[in-house]
Design a protein around this motif. Structure first.
Motif, short mmCIF file in Angstrom:
data_model
loop_
_atom_site.label_atom_id
_atom_site.label_comp_id
_atom_site.label_asym_id
_atom_site.label_seq_id
_atom_site.Cartn_x
_atom_site.Cartn_y
_atom_site.Cartn_z
N GLY A 215 2.52 139.99 -35.81
CA GLY A 215 2.53 140.22 -34.18
C GLY A 215 3.35 141.46 -33.77
O GLY A 215 2.74 142.08 -32.85
N VAL A 216 4.52 141.78 -34.25
CA VAL A 216 5.25 142.95 -33.83
C VAL A 216 4.50 144.13 -34.18
O VAL A 216 4.61 145.16 -33.31
CB VAL A 216 6.66 142.61 -34.53
N GLY A 217 3.97 144.16 -35.43
CA GLY A 217 3.24 145.21 -35.92
C GLY A 217 1.92 145.70 -34.91
O GLY A 217 1.64 146.61 -34.47
N LEU A 218 1.22 144.52 -34.36
CA LEU A 218 0.24 144.78 -33.58
C LEU A 218 0.71 145.07 -32.14
O LEU A 218 0.15 146.01 -31.64
CB LEU A 218 -0.37 143.11 -33.43
N ILE A 219 1.77 144.58 -31.78
CA ILE A 219 2.37 145.07 -30.33
C ILE A 219 2.76 146.36 -30.32
O ILE A 219 2.46 147.35 -29.62
CB ILE A 219 3.44 144.25 -29.74
N PHE B 216 6.31 148.43 -39.70
CA PHE B 216 7.66 148.77 -40.08
C PHE B 216 8.41 149.24 -38.97
O PHE B 216 9.50 149.26 -38.89
CB PHE B 216 7.53 149.69 -41.24
N LEU B 217 7.82 149.91 -37.88
CA LEU B 217 8.61 150.16 -36.89
C LEU B 217 9.12 149.00 -35.84
O LEU B 217 10.25 149.00 -35.70
CB LEU B 217 7.67 150.97 -35.70
N GLY B 218 7.96 147.79 -36.17
CA GLY B 218 8.61 146.63 -35.38
C GLY B 218 9.60 146.09 -36.29
O GLY B 218 10.38 145.43 -35.59
#
Length: 679
Positions: free
Chosen positions: A177-181, A195-197
């Motif tokens: 979910g963090v990657g999607l956002i 990986f940024l998330g």
């Protein structure tokens, strides 16, 4: 400082925080009207929110064990309720629950019923007793209650293994979910966004501890609440002239049912469904002709690439052809699996839409019975899984007393309820907006959000609208939406200002970060406290234990990010699997450990192994992702509800083995008496 004074200071701090956040939101709205590029607004939202969380973590860092593991056991019930709600409102709840309701209709309510009902079990069966125990982890509780002869630690080790397994599955879903956002915020590819998330997660959790994560989660809950309420209230005002979507959305259910009836009989919709059926038949023919069909298609792709490389194609065409060849199945067996999956999806699309607002709507009575059984099974698994999730139960160690532990469960339910009564309204209003504005529109005038979301993940597009019958108009059967983007795309679907899109993304990021932080801390604390300190090095210094915990946290986070980048399943499926495993493995041991003095060391070991084995076996046996088959299902129960078999197995085996082996010593009986005596 007295507890009352501490609570008053916290209330003042968070009131100021809420006020300043609203000022920040209004300022960004003004900047958007003044022409500031959208991308900079997105960057600013992400930067400011992450800096806030990191700042709280930095200010709250500590090496005191009680502060590090359980926030000093001084978190007031109201604030622990907010922190628990933020921990609970994960990417699954914030991002995927509305999407699940959008795609599944009534069947998606199983998640709402199961998750909220689970907190009632937590209040009655678990929270007060583990708070009375007063240590740090769930494995600590089970290891002490079922202490073996000569201080054997097998129950503790099994509990840690279960905690790591359950939390790891859950944290993969959060990082997804963090990657999607993050992809939505920055415009980078999904795999890079993960990986940024991850860096955002580590900034929050690596700097801090339970104290830092608790106060961060309270701040995150406030953002989550604002981020969900503003767009859905705006939608309600747009379509129903009301700022109370929880009340107004009911009037759209009949309208949507009428729309669905029109789609079932519309000749253009039927034409698209017939074309899907033809495509499914073509795939069936290719599967029957394997391996020749696989070899022929691969050879055709290779010839096409060679022709383009010989000077007949542009660099873009060559790159596209190379990508197609690289993605082509590597073997006939893989081709059979992929083509069969694609065929099943086409067959589903070829069916006329069923009413999503009637309970257990199905084409036949037998299918309706199966839907009902799966609904009930999923509700039970989610309820029992909620009552056994380690990262949720650990939160009740942080309250000052047993009474406040009970009170904090009430506040957890209250703060979760504020969101859960709103999410169905969002799903209904978004569906109404799409049915009335997108379906029937011209392909040459598709809204910009379609193109944007389709290009975030080019391998598996999150949105796909293809003119199957080439009539130039959008039919419902031609629309494919990933449920995980419904909430994030809501502001754009409704035509709201971009600052609202950024706000929703910030809310989704807060939801995923809060749960990911809690899960990673639960895993690392279990490994460092229950394995390293309790078993390997009982004389380890405080600083060493904290360092080991952070090292475990970093390693688990990197591994989870890698697994999330592989996209093993959608968010709701991953989370559902974690709940089934938690219910099967830990719930019988927790309940019998609290309420049955005869439960012993041997019974706990056998029950935990039996529940876990039954649950995982059923998932592997019936889920195509793991090489299983849908035809292997028992009573047509879906693999996400494997806990419906694992929980009885755990209870029965634990009861039988406990009765067949020596009774626990008097210390176990005294332990049960102690935790069950109210403060």
């Amino acid at each position: 400082m007295t507890q009352k004074r501490f609570r008053q200071k916290l209330t003042l701090y968070y009131l100021w925080y809420t006020l300043l956040f609203m000022v920040f939101l209004i300022s960004l709205s003004i900047l958007e009207k003044e022409g500031v590029p959208r991308v900079w607004i997105g960057y600013l939202f992400m930067f400011v929110t992450v800096v806030i969380y990191a700042g709280i973590g930095l200010v709250s860092r500590t090496s005191d064990l009680a502060e590090y593991y359980v926030a000093g056991r001084r978190v007031p019930a109201v604030f622990n309720g907010m922190a628990t709600a933020a921990d609970w409102i994960s990417a699954a709840s914030f991002l995927s629950l509305a999407g699940g309701l959008y795609l599944q209709g009534f069947d998606g309510l199983a998640y709402l019923v199961g998750w909220t009902g689970g907190f009632c079990l937590v209040a009655m069966l678990i929270a007060p007793y583990i708070r009375k125990f007063g240590q740090y982890t769930i494995a600590d509780f089970l290891g002490t209650r079922f202490r073996g002869p000569e201080e054997t630690h097998l129950v503790r080790i099994l509990a840690v293994a279960a905690t790591v397994f359950i939390s790891f599955i859950y944290v993969v879903a959060q990082i997804y979910g963090v990657g999607l956002i993050t992809s939505r915020f920055t415009g980078v590819d999904f795999s890079v966004g993960i990986f940024l998330g991850l860096a955002s997660i580590l900034v929050c959790s690596f700097l801090g501890c339970m104290r830092a994560i608790t106060w961060t989660q309270v701040a995150q809950y406030i953002i989550i609440l604002i981020a969900l309420m503003i767009p859905v209230s705006w939608l309600s005002l747009k379509h129903a002239d009301s700022l109370l979507p929880q009340i107004s959305y009911g009037q759209f259910l009949n309208k949507l049912s009428d729309k669905e009836q029109q789609f079932r009989t519309d000749p253009h919709e039927q034409q698209v469904r017939d074309l899907y059926m033809q495509q499914a038949a073509a795939l069936k023919t290719k599967i029957e002709q394997l391996p020749e069909s696989w070899l022929n298609d691969r050879a055709a792709l290779q010839r096409r690439l060679d022709e383009l490389k010989s000077g007949k194609g542009s660099l873009m065409d060559i790159r596209k052809a190379s990508s197609q060849l690289a993605r082509y199945p590597q073997s006939a067996a893989e081709a059979a699996q992929r083509w069969n999956d694609a065929r099943q999806q086409l067959l589903v699309k070829a069916q006329p839409p069923l009413s999503q607002f009637a309970p257990y709507a199905a084409a036949t009575p037998a299918d309706a019975v199966n839907k009902r059984n799966n609904f009930i099974a999923l509700v039970i698994c989610l309820m029992l899984g909620t009552a056994a999730l380690p990262h949720v139960l650990t939160r009740y160690y942080t309250t000052p007393s047993v009474t406040e532990a009970r009170d904090s469960v009430f506040w957890s339910l209250f703060f979760i309820m504020l969101l859960y009564v709103t999410i169905p309204a969002l799903a209904v209003l978004v569906k109404y907006d799409l049915y009335t504005n997108l379906v029937g529109s011209n392909f040459s005038h598709l809204p910009s959000w379609v193109s944007y979301w389709a290009h975030i993940d080019k391998t598996n597009p999150l949105v796909s609208i293809t003119d199957i019958n080439h009539d130039g108009l959008v039919q419902l059967a031609e629309i494919t939406l990933d449920g995980d983007i419904i909430v994030l795309a809501t502001p754009e679907i409704a035509g709201l200002p971009y600052v609202v899109s950024a706000l929703v993304a910030a809310g989704g990021l807060a939801a995923a970060l809060s749960t990911a932080d809690g899960l990673l801390l639960t895993i690392s604390n279990s490994l460092s406290h229950d394995i390293y300190f309790r078993i390997i090095d009982p004389h380890a210094s405080t600083q060493k234990r904290v360092t080991i915990s952070k090292l475990f946290l970093l390693l688990i986070a990197l591994l989870a990010a890698y697994v999330a980048s592989l996209k093993p399943a959608d968010i709701l499926s991953l989370v559902g699997a974690a709940f089934s495993v938690a219910a099967s493995t830990l719930f019988p041991a927790l309940v019998l450990g609290i309420f049955w003095k005869r439960a012993n060391h041997q019974g706990a070991i056998a029950g935990m192994i039996a529940g876990f084995s039954m649950c995982v076996f059923y998932m592997l046996y019936t889920h195509p992702l793991f090489g299983g088959s849908v035809s292997h299902q028992w009573w047509n129960i879906a693999p996400i509800s494997a806990g419906i078999f694992g929980v009885p197995a755990g209870f029965i085996v634990m009861l039988v083995v406990s009765l067949m082996t020596p009774a626990p010593d008097k210390h176990a009986a005294e332990f049960v008496d102690y935790i069950r005596i109210p403060d």
